[in-house]
Write an enzyme that holds these catalytic residues in place. Sequence first.
Site, PDB file in Angstrom:
ATOM      1  N   GLU A 262       9.036  -4.165   6.684  1.00  0.00           N
ATOM      2  CA  GLU A 262       8.600  -5.552   6.802  1.00  0.00           C
ATOM      3  C   GLU A 262       9.459  -6.416   5.880  1.00  0.00           C
ATOM      4  OE1 GLU A 262       4.455  -8.094   6.310  1.00  0.00           O
ATOM      5  OE2 GLU A 262       4.832  -6.368   5.027  1.00  0.00           O
TER       6      GLU A 262
ATOM      7  N   LYS B  20       1.370  -8.510  14.188  1.00  0.00           N
ATOM      8  CA  LYS B  20       0.371  -8.135  13.194  1.00  0.00           C
ATOM      9  C   LYS B  20      -0.936  -8.888  13.431  1.00  0.00           C
ATOM     10  CE  LYS B  20      -0.330  -7.812   8.180  1.00  0.00           C
ATOM     11  NZ  LYS B  20       0.217  -8.177   6.846  1.00  0.00           N
TER      12      LYS B  20
ATOM     13  N   CYS C  30       1.962  -3.574   6.967  1.00  0.00           N
ATOM     14  CA  CYS C  30       1.387  -3.837   5.649  1.00  0.00           C
ATOM     15  C   CYS C  30      -0.025  -3.258   5.512  1.00  0.00           C
ATOM     16  CB  CYS C  30       1.410  -5.328   5.365  1.00  0.00           C
ATOM     17  SG  CYS C  30       1.189  -5.769   3.621  1.00  0.00           S
TER      18      CYS C  30
END
Length: 593
Positions: A295, A376, A462
Amino acid sequence: MDSFLHRFREFQKTLFFDFFCFLWVGAFTFLSFAPFYLSHLVWIAPFGLFWITHKYSGRYWRLVGYGFLFGVFFYAIAFHWIHHMAMVFGNFPWPLAFIILLLAGVLFGAKFPIFLVSYSFLSRRAGKHSVWVAGVCGMAADMIGYQLFPWYWGNLAAGNIILAQTVEITGVYGLSFLVFVVSYTLFETNLLHLPEILRSKDKRSHFIKFWTLPFALLLLFVIVGSTLYLKWKNVTPTKTLEVLVVQPDAPMSIRDERGRSPREVIEDLMGRMDKMVENAVQRAGKNPDLIILPEAGIPYFSANRELLKIKMGDRIYWPRFDSLMVSFANRYKATVFFNEIDAAYKTKSSGREYLRYFNNNVVYDPNGVRRQAYQKQYLVMFGETMPFEFMYDLSPQTGRFDPGESFDLLHYYSDIPKENPPTVLPVTWEKTEGLDAEFVRNYYSPTHTELKDEGIFLPLICYEVIVPEFVRKFKDSGNPQFIANLTNDKWYGTTTESDQHFELGRLRAIEWRRWLVRSTNSGISGYVDHLGNFIEGKSTSLMKAETSWQQIQVIDSPPGFYILYGNLIPWIMIVLTGIYYGNLLLRNKKSEA
C-alpha cells in the site's frame, strides 16, 4: 506471608491501588503481546479488572468511569504509537497529539467498562462471582466493544501456537473466553496459600472442585489445538508459488526535506524499486510467479488510465507508473499485484462534488494487461476518512476516501512459455521517460504468451486483515489459495505498531488455513504459513528498502468451521448465559413478591 497479605489488603483500600490496577492491566497486556510475546503473562493480566469489580461491586457508575480509565491506560501503554501517528499523519503538535491518544482510550476502550459492569451485575444477581460469568463477560466485551484498531484478549493467548489453532473453530473470541476463565480461577485461588490448601482436606476438596471446569476447558483447548496442529502440519500442498515482496520505503510525503522537487523524489523512488526487483530476480536466478508491492508503494498516484476521462485524472494518473508495472509484468512474466489511488463519480453527473476516491489494489497479468481491482472497504478513521466534515480542516493530510463495495476475490495468472521465445531489451525505469503504458505493452507484444488462470486469492488492505468478521465476508466469493495483505505502516515510525499489526493479522492464516503474504511500505513485511507460524528469517526490517522472496504453499481444503459459521459458538454461549440469568432474575422477583 501473612504480614504481606495484610499490607496488601490495606493497600487495596487506597486510591493508589486503583491506579495500580490500571497500570497492571496496561503493562501486562502490552508485555503479553507483540513484539514481546510473553503470552504466559496474559493469564494474570485481567487481575486488575477483577480487583476493581470486587472493590466497587454494584457501584455501576464508578465502574463505567473506571472502565474508561482502564482504556486510557491501556492505550497510553500498549498503543502509544497513536501519539506518533497523530503528530506525523495528522500534523498535530505534541500536546494535542497526547490528548488524542488519551481520547482514543476513551472512545475505543469500551470493552473495559462493558466487562466491569456486566461482570459485577451478573455476579451480584447470582449471589457470587463465578468462573463462567468471568469468561462470558470477557468474551462478550471483546465482541461488543467498538475499536479503531481491533485487538482481542484472545490475540494475547494466541502467542501459544497450540492454543492458536483453535481459532479455526471458535474464532479469537473462544480464546478470550479461555483467558478470562483461567485468569479468574488463578485470581480466586490465591496461590500464595497453596501449601495451606494442600494440607487441609476441606480446602483441598474445594480447590479441586473450583479447578474442575477451568482445567477441563484448558485441557480441551490443548487437545483440540494439538490435534489440529498435527492435522495441518502433515497436509500436502497442491502447488507452490514463488513470491517476491517489494518493500520500497516510499516517503510519506513527496515534499522532500533535502530540497528536491516532488518529481525528483518520486522518480528516485521508482528507480530504486526497479533496481530492487531486478537485483532480487538476479539473486534468485529465476522469475517470480507474483510480484507484490505494498500500500502506498507509489504514493498519491494511479496506474488506471481510465482516470484521464474524469476531472483531475491527469493529476492522479501517471503514465510512467503504469509503464513500470507493465514492464515488471512482461520482463519477469509474473503477475503484478500493487496498490494505487482510484477515482469515480458517485452519480452520472460529472460535477467535482460527486468525485470519490478509493484505496485500490490491482492485478496486472504476465502480459501487462490490467485485470481486476479491489477497493478498500474498512477505512481507517482519522487516516482515510473523518466522522465529521469540519474535522478535515483540523487534519488536512487525512484522505477523503469512500469505501468499496465488492467482496470479489482476485485472480492471478501464469504464462505458457513459447518454444523459442523472442527476446527484447528490457524497458527499465530510465527508458520509460516519455513512453505511455500502451507503447510499452506493444513493445513487449512479441513476448506475449497464452496465459493460464491459476486461481483466486484474498486481497486485503491495511487494517482489514485484523477484523475477522470482515474477512469472513469474502467466503461467498470462493475459496482463495492464499491471502495478500498490502499495508503502509510508515506513519507509526519505529514503534511497536507494525509488530502488533502483523500479529493481529496472523490469525487469519489459521482461520482460513491459507498462507498470508504481508507486503508493507516500510516494514514489517513477511509471511505466515497455514499453521500460523511466521516464516523465520523472512521478515524485513523497519524503515528500510528491502525485498523478500519466499516459496509459499497453496493448500487445497474446504472452508473451516469459523469461516462457515463465524462466531456461532461464542453467541450460543452468550445466549445460554442470558437465558440462565434471565430465568434467575425472574425467580428472584417471584420469591421477593
